[in-house]
Design a protein around this motif. Structure first.
Motif, PDB file in Angstrom:
ATOM      1  N   GLU A  93      40.148  50.812  49.870  1.00  0.00           N
ATOM      2  CA  GLU A  93      40.742  49.556  49.400  1.00  0.00           C
ATOM      3  C   GLU A  93      40.881  49.585  47.885  1.00  0.00           C
ATOM      4  O   GLU A  93      39.969  49.991  47.148  1.00  0.00           O
ATOM      5  N   ASP A 100      42.035  43.378  49.720  1.00  0.00           N
ATOM      6  CA  ASP A 100      41.331  43.517  48.434  1.00  0.00           C
ATOM      7  C   ASP A 100      39.867  43.093  48.498  1.00  0.00           C
ATOM      8  O   ASP A 100      39.269  42.710  47.488  1.00  0.00           O
ATOM      9  N   GLU A 101      39.268  43.137  49.679  1.00  0.00           N
ATOM     10  CA  GLU A 101      37.881  42.711  49.803  1.00  0.00           C
ATOM     11  C   GLU A 101      36.949  43.746  49.161  1.00  0.00           C
ATOM     12  O   GLU A 101      37.107  44.953  49.331  1.00  0.00           O
ATOM     13  N   GLY A 102      35.995  43.218  48.366  1.00  0.00           N
ATOM     14  CA  GLY A 102      34.980  44.073  47.768  1.00  0.00           C
ATOM     15  C   GLY A 102      35.489  44.979  46.666  1.00  0.00           C
ATOM     16  O   GLY A 102      34.777  45.914  46.258  1.00  0.00           O
ATOM     17  N   THR A 128      36.060  45.791  42.990  1.00  0.00           N
ATOM     18  CA  THR A 128      35.580  45.360  41.670  1.00  0.00           C
ATOM     19  C   THR A 128      35.725  46.497  40.665  1.00  0.00           C
ATOM     20  O   THR A 128      35.974  47.648  41.041  1.00  0.00           O
ATOM     21  N   THR A 173      31.700  42.302  35.302  1.00  0.00           N
ATOM     22  CA  THR A 173      32.409  42.798  36.491  1.00  0.00           C
ATOM     23  C   THR A 173      33.640  41.943  36.750  1.00  0.00           C
ATOM     24  O   THR A 173      33.575  40.703  36.672  1.00  0.00           O
ATOM     25  N   TYR A 211      36.625  40.972  39.570  1.00  0.00           N
ATOM     26  CA  TYR A 211      36.888  40.968  41.006  1.00  0.00           C
ATOM     27  C   TYR A 211      38.386  40.835  41.250  1.00  0.00           C
ATOM     28  O   TYR A 211      39.078  40.088  40.543  1.00  0.00           O
ATOM     29  N   THR A 247      41.547  39.672  43.423  1.00  0.00           N
ATOM     30  CA  THR A 247      41.962  38.675  44.418  1.00  0.00           C
ATOM     31  C   THR A 247      43.482  38.728  44.559  1.00  0.00           C
ATOM     32  O   THR A 247      44.196  38.517  43.570  1.00  0.00           O
TER      33      THR A 247
END
Length: 222
Positions: A182, A196-198, A200, A211, A213, A215
């Motif tokens: 991903e 786009d999960e997880g 970073t 960090t 993230y 989305t």
């Protein structure tokens, strides 16, 4: 189709073939269909009667076996394709042919199967009209056969066509693409149904390290 053939042979043999069961009742496309011919002779024995069952184009991968009652004999114990063989039957004996076939995936409308029995050369059948029979059954189309389809989710999805059927369920001929790691691109790269999960990444500001993230393909603030 199970058919019974009754034979009274003493140079005057009455061969009768009658359908006692459907060949492919309520057929399901690409499902197995069992057909057969049962032969009974009497009051005298018959030697070398010819048994024929010509299978229609809507059936494929046909194979058959033959089973005889005590004292009677099959000309061949098994075969593939149409039945075209001989049988020798004692008075009151039976010879049963059981065939298994597959209904063609694209079959529709009706399928007819014809079976018959012919006396040996020295015998005369006084009522030849009843020495053959035909069984006709309506094919139940496979829902969705031939329609466009896809396999897999996200970036693994692959298009195809419902090209075969199994137990009356259309089967797609597509092959899903392999998943990948991903990344931040608003796509389901690993094909798990999420985007786009997880995802970073490390970042730095005047306050120090942090960090970010991802989305919907966009990096958030550090």
């Amino acid at each position: 189709m199970l058919s019974s053939v009754v034979d009274d042979v003493d140079r005057l043999g009455d061969l009768e073939l009658r359908i006692v069961g459907p060949a492919i009742s309520s057929v399901t496309v690409a499902a197995a269909a069992v057909v057969g011919v049962a032969v009974v002779a009497g009051p005298a024995a018959v030697v070398g009667a010819t048994v024929t069952d010509t299978f229609p184009a809507g059936l494929s991968n046909v194979s058959w076996t033959c089973a005889a009652s005590a004292g009677s004999a099959c000309g061949a114990p098994a075969g593939a394709g149409n039945i075209a063989t001989t049988a020798s039957i004692l008075a009151g004996g039976t010879v049963t042919y059981t065939a298994t076939a597959v209904v063609a995936a694209g079959a529709s409308g009706q399928i007819s199967n014809v079976a018959s029995i012919t006396p040996p050369v020295l015998n005369v059948d006084p009522t030849p009209a009843n020495a053959s029979a035909v069984d006709t059954d309506t094919v139940t189309p496979c829902p969705g056969f031939g329609a466009a389809c896809s396999v897999g989710v996200g970036e693994c999805a692959s298009p195809g066509v419902n090209a075969t059927c199994l137990n009356n369920v259309a089967v797609c001929n597509a092959v899903a693409k392999p998943p990948s790691a991903e990344i931040c691109d608003n796509l389901d790269n690993n094909c798990n149904g999420m985007i786009d999960e997880g995802v970073t990444r490390a970042c730095t500001t005047s306050c120090g390290t942090g960090t970010q993230y991802c989305t919907a393909g966009v990096w958030g603030d550090c």
